[in-house]
Design a protein around this motif. Structure first.
Motif, PDB file in Angstrom:
ATOM      1  N   HIS A 105       0.873  -1.166   0.000  1.00 29.82           N
ATOM      2  CA  HIS A 105       0.000   0.000   0.000  1.00 29.82           C
ATOM      3  C   HIS A 105       0.912   1.218   0.000  1.00 29.82           C
ATOM      4  O   HIS A 105       1.853   1.291   0.784  1.00 29.82           O
ATOM      5  N   ARG A 106       0.628   2.153  -0.874  1.00 32.97           N
ATOM      6  CA  ARG A 106       1.436   3.363  -0.947  1.00 32.97           C
ATOM      7  C   ARG A 106       0.517   4.552  -1.160  1.00 32.97           C
ATOM      8  O   ARG A 106      -0.616   4.407  -1.588  1.00 32.97           O
ATOM      9  N   GLY A 107       1.043   5.701  -0.845  1.00 32.56           N
ATOM     10  CA  GLY A 107       0.308   6.927  -1.093  1.00 32.56           C
ATOM     11  C   GLY A 107       0.906   7.654  -2.279  1.00 32.56           C
ATOM     12  O   GLY A 107       1.973   7.289  -2.778  1.00 32.56           O
ATOM     13  N   PHE A 108       0.211   8.648  -2.714  1.00 28.78           N
ATOM     14  CA  PHE A 108       0.696   9.481  -3.813  1.00 28.78           C
ATOM     15  C   PHE A 108       0.660  10.924  -3.349  1.00 28.78           C
ATOM     16  O   PHE A 108      -0.114  11.293  -2.484  1.00 28.78           O
ATOM     17  N   GLY A 109       1.492  11.726  -3.912  1.00 32.44           N
ATOM     18  CA  GLY A 109       1.541  13.135  -3.549  1.00 32.44           C
ATOM     19  C   GLY A 109       2.932  13.677  -3.779  1.00 32.44           C
ATOM     20  O   GLY A 109       3.855  12.952  -4.166  1.00 32.44           O
ATOM     21  N   GLY A 151      -1.917   9.413   2.586  1.00 32.24           N
ATOM     22  CA  GLY A 151      -2.564   8.622   1.538  1.00 32.24           C
ATOM     23  C   GLY A 151      -2.369   7.128   1.724  1.00 32.24           C
ATOM     24  O   GLY A 151      -3.270   6.334   1.463  1.00 32.24           O
ATOM     25  N   THR A 152      -1.193   6.734   2.188  1.00 31.01           N
ATOM     26  CA  THR A 152      -0.917   5.319   2.434  1.00 31.01           C
ATOM     27  C   THR A 152      -1.839   4.772   3.516  1.00 31.01           C
ATOM     28  O   THR A 152      -2.451   3.717   3.349  1.00 31.01           O
ATOM     29  N   LEU A 153      -1.963   5.504   4.627  1.00 30.56           N
ATOM     30  CA  LEU A 153      -2.829   5.037   5.713  1.00 30.56           C
ATOM     31  C   LEU A 153      -4.302   5.081   5.304  1.00 30.56           C
ATOM     32  O   LEU A 153      -5.083   4.210   5.704  1.00 30.56           O
ATOM     33  N   ASP A 154      -4.693   6.068   4.496  1.00 34.93           N
ATOM     34  CA  ASP A 154      -6.073   6.113   3.984  1.00 34.93           C
ATOM     35  C   ASP A 154      -6.349   4.916   3.076  1.00 34.93           C
ATOM     36  O   ASP A 154      -7.409   4.287   3.171  1.00 34.93           O
ATOM     37  N   SER A 207      -6.696   1.873   5.155  1.00 32.48           N
ATOM     38  CA  SER A 207      -8.008   1.892   5.822  1.00 32.48           C
ATOM     39  C   SER A 207      -9.117   1.431   4.884  1.00 32.48           C
ATOM     40  O   SER A 207      -9.999   0.664   5.283  1.00 32.48           O
ATOM     41  N   ARG A 208      -9.092   1.906   3.637  1.00 32.23           N
ATOM     42  CA  ARG A 208     -10.114   1.498   2.664  1.00 32.23           C
ATOM     43  C   ARG A 208     -10.035  -0.002   2.377  1.00 32.23           C
ATOM     44  O   ARG A 208     -11.066  -0.676   2.271  1.00 32.23           O
ATOM     45  N   THR A 209      -8.826  -0.524   2.252  1.00 26.21           N
ATOM     46  CA  THR A 209      -8.679  -1.963   2.012  1.00 26.21           C
ATOM     47  C   THR A 209      -9.223  -2.753   3.191  1.00 26.21           C
ATOM     48  O   THR A 209      -9.975  -3.716   3.015  1.00 26.21           O
ATOM     49  N   LEU A 210      -8.861  -2.357   4.400  1.00 24.44           N
ATOM     50  CA  LEU A 210      -9.360  -3.046   5.592  1.00 24.44           C
ATOM     51  C   LEU A 210     -10.876  -2.944   5.690  1.00 24.44           C
ATOM     52  O   LEU A 210     -11.551  -3.919   6.040  1.00 24.44           O
ATOM     53  N   ALA A 252     -10.836  -2.301  10.589  1.00 25.67           N
ATOM     54  CA  ALA A 252     -10.317  -0.936  10.723  1.00 25.67           C
ATOM     55  C   ALA A 252      -8.825  -1.001  11.046  1.00 25.67           C
ATOM     56  O   ALA A 252      -8.276  -2.085  11.284  1.00 25.67           O
ATOM     57  N   LEU A 253      -8.179   0.147  11.078  1.00 25.38           N
ATOM     58  CA  LEU A 253      -6.759   0.190  11.433  1.00 25.38           C
ATOM     59  C   LEU A 253      -6.488  -0.471  12.781  1.00 25.38           C
ATOM     60  O   LEU A 253      -5.430  -1.049  12.996  1.00 25.38           O
ATOM     61  N   SER A 254      -7.450  -0.413  13.678  1.00 23.98           N
ATOM     62  CA  SER A 254      -7.274  -1.013  15.007  1.00 23.98           C
ATOM     63  C   SER A 254      -7.134  -2.539  14.944  1.00 23.98           C
ATOM     64  O   SER A 254      -6.701  -3.148  15.918  1.00 23.98           O
TER      65      SER A 254
END
Length: 119
Positions: free
Chosen positions: A28-32, A41-44, A47-50, A56-58
């Motif tokens: 998972h990677r972010g862009f920007g 973006g990576t954590l978002d 989160s969407r995949t989970l 959730a992230l938890s």
């Protein structure tokens, strides 16, 4: 036998594979334009995949963070402090690497626990 559920990508890997009560997360990677945009973006994205697996992230139990530049570590730590409660951090390893994509500054992979051994 437990069902295996994959979250496909257009590439030669799945972004997640649920099996035996765990969700194994691929890259998972972010862009920007900078590290802060990419880390958020990576954590978002994670989160969407989970969320697609009802998690959730938890639910993360293990996370491996890959940084292009070790100097981004303090910023990465701040993001984790914002997104997780103090007693709720996943086990984590952080490494540096040179990415194939020159614009990439951070990637993660890991494991989440669903508690559902039939998933």
């Amino acid at each position: 036998m437990s069902e295996i559920v994959r979250t496909p990508t257009p590439y030669s890997y799945s972004s997640a594979v649920a099996a035996g009560g765990f969700v194994f997360l691929g890259l998972h990677r972010g862009f920007g334009n900078d590290f802060t945009e990419q880390m958020a973006g990576t954590l978002d994205h994670l989160s969407r995949t989970l969320d697609g697996h009802g998690l959730a992230l938890s639910h993360l139990v293990k996370l491996h963070v890959w940084l292009k530049d070790i100097n981004d570590l303090p910023s990465m730590e701040r993001y984790f402090a914002e997104r997780f409660p103090p007693a709720g951090f996943p086990a984590r390893m952080t490494s540096t690497t040179q990415f194939i994509d020159e614009d990439c500054l951070v990637m993660v992979d890991g494991v989440a626990f669903s508690g559902d051994s039939s998933a």
